[in-house]
Enzyme design. Structure first.
Site, PDB file in Angstrom:
ATOM      1  N   HIS A   1      43.030  35.333  32.093  1.00  0.00           N
ATOM      2  CA  HIS A   1      41.719  35.724  32.601  1.00  0.00           C
ATOM      3  C   HIS A   1      40.991  36.690  31.684  1.00  0.00           C
ATOM      4  O   HIS A   1      39.768  36.821  31.787  1.00  0.00           O
ATOM      5  CB  HIS A   1      41.857  36.336  33.998  1.00  0.00           C
ATOM      6  CG  HIS A   1      42.093  35.322  35.070  1.00  0.00           C
ATOM      7  ND1 HIS A   1      43.350  34.848  35.380  1.00  0.00           N
ATOM      8  CD2 HIS A   1      41.228  34.664  35.892  1.00  0.00           C
ATOM      9  CE1 HIS A   1      43.249  33.964  36.360  1.00  0.00           C
ATOM     10  NE2 HIS A   1      41.983  33.817  36.680  1.00  0.00           N
ATOM     11  N   GLY A   2      41.694  37.363  30.816  1.00  0.00           N
ATOM     12  CA  GLY A   2      41.019  38.274  29.905  1.00  0.00           C
ATOM     13  C   GLY A   2      41.987  39.067  29.064  1.00  0.00           C
ATOM     14  O   GLY A   2      43.127  39.312  29.459  1.00  0.00           O
TER      15      GLY A   2
END
Length: 477
Positions: free
Chosen positions: A321-322
């Site tokens: 996600h990041g």
């Protein structure tokens, strides 16, 4: 270009539909869809569209080589090459700066690198290109002889930049042969209209409210109820934003003859964390299950190995996600909850009433979204403390029960939280079952559904023309 933008709605989509359906030839339709898909991506990434094309062609060539090769070791070597090449591009753009800065901070170095521009949707199309090569390696699907069809699978615009992640084996046949019946077109456009309404009328309004609260800043001075209200609004914004995009993607896919699997199944009605992750972003969960967890051994090699496999999967899920430590922490947070739920508290939880389990699940999920939101650990800690009634501003002391922002939001948007919670329920499914009981009810249901969705579409367009806040959150992943 976004689905909820005027350029897409009034120019791109009408022109595409006109050219796509003017001929019945599958070759013509694939060519039109491929050209428009590349234009769709190039609209936001005029340079890195070529990166997506190159990585697709490399995997296409390697998949052909894997199919022709009969030597197991050489086939594994070719697969490893495809995985390394595909992930190297993702690593370079998304994680190299994060890794360098983390190591620099660890050794006390002052030099830092600025984050690189992250090509839109790189995480999604990297995973999809990997499913193609791996499915060919596993003999789950035959390699695509036509490179343009392989590129169409990767670049097909409905699911290109924010999912759902479509496994190649699920759509391989539809690339070569498909048709759009009038009912498919109608259902697809209805699904698109529903997604657009969720995006414009719910997700965007949640986002606008959050822009005016301290959740959008440092998290300072949050009251107890203000902290929970902010967490609730962000939980709803994430759900309605991403599920809206999935609705629109699935609807558009059906318009063009593709049948994508569902990506959300009312996750906020879950009674456990395990159930939540069976309902939330199901295509991502399915990818990690099929291509990471099961190949690692899944739950077939004892409790210890199962826990290790879960740790690997959830750390990767968080970092997917990041490139930030809060995402890794968010993944670990769910790993711990799932291990506790599955191996430690299973018997105890079975004796707790279902409505209490449901509330506990929602509270834990909302807490997780706070971890997900903040890249600043100090602000995250301040917000989490406020959620248990402790203020971390100017020294640790008891937090206020409410604050000015909360009162303003409640006065202006009194009904919105109730509406959001209502639309998180499977209302549409229950209405569909009710109207399907008799032919007369079914006809009434069809008419009411068409009128309602048409009205929602018109209202969404009116709101869209007046809104300035219109991002898609998951584009950054």
């Amino acid at each position: 270009m976004v689905f909820s933008g005027t350029t897409f709605l009034f120019l791109f989509l009408p022109l595409l539909l006109l050219l796509y359906f003017c001929r019945k030839s599958i070759r013509w339709r694939n060519a039109v869809l491929l050209i428009f898909s590349l234009l769709f991506y190039a609209w936001g990434e005029p340079i890195w569209v070529f990166g997506m094309i190159v990585i697709t062609l490399i995997n296409w060539l390697l998949a052909l080589a894997i199919r022709k090769n009969r030597v197991p070791f050489q086939r594994k070597l070719l697969l490893a090459l495809a995985v390394v090449v595909s992930l190297s591009l993702l690593f370079w753009f998304k994680y190299s700066t994060f890794l360098f800065n983390s190591v620099a901070a660890l050794v006390g170095a002052e030099s830092r690198l600025e984050p690189k521009h992250l090509p839109i949707g790189i995480s999604f199309y990297t995973f999809q290109v990997l499913t193609y090569t791996i499915d060919v390696y596993r003999k789950k699907a035959k390699p695509q002889k036509n490179p343009f069809y392989a590129l169409l699978y990767i670049s097909c615009f409905p699911q290109l930049i924010a999912g759902p992640i479509v496994q190649y084996a699920d759509v391989a046949g539809e690339l070569m042969e498909r048709q759009t019946k009038p009912t498919d077109f109608l259902r697809g456009m209805q699904r698109f209209a529903l997604g657009l309404a969720k995006k414009i009328l719910l997700a965007n309004i949640c986002g606008e409210i959050l822009e005016t609260t301290t959740l959008a800043g440092s998290g300072a001075a949050l009251s107890f109820f203000g902290a929970w209200m902010s967490a609730l609004l962000y939980s709803m914004q994430l759900y309605f934003d991403f599920s809206a995009y999935s609705d629109m993607a699935i609807g558009l896919g059906r318009v063009f003859g593709f049948h994508y699997k569902e990506n959300f199944d009312h996750p906020y009605i879950s009674g456990s964390i395990t159930e939540f992750w069976r309902r939330w972003h199901m295509s991502l969960s399915g990818f990690f299950r099929d291509y990471v967890y099961i190949p690692l051994g899944g739950n077939r090699k004892g409790t210890g190995r199962t826990i290790l496999n879960l740790a690997i999967v959830w750390t990767l899920t968080g970092l997917w996600h990041g490139a930030s430590w809060n995402f890794a922490l968010w993944g670990v947070f769910y790993f711990v909850l799932l291990v506790l739920e599955r191996f430690v508290l299973k018997d105890a939880l079975s004796h707790i009433p279902a409505w209490i389990r449901h509330i506990l699940t929602l509270l834990l999920v909302a807490t997780g979204w706070v971890i997900f939101y903040y890249t600043d650990f100090s602000a995250m800690w301040t917000h989490l403390l406020a959620m248990i009634g402790i203020s971390n501003v100017g020294g640790v002391h008891r937090a206020a029960l409410w604050d000015g922002n909360l009162i303003t939001v409640l006065k202006r948007y009194t009904v919105l939280p109730l509406l959001m919670m209502f639309f998180c329920l499977p209302v549409k499914d229950r209405l569909s079952r009710f109207f399907a009981r008799t032919p007369r009810r079914a006809l009434v249901g069809e008419i009411l559904g068409a009128v309602t969705l048409t009205a929602l579409f018109v209202v969404s367009l009116i709101f869209l023309l007046g809104q300035t806040y219109n991002p898609f959150i998951y584009f950054r992943f």
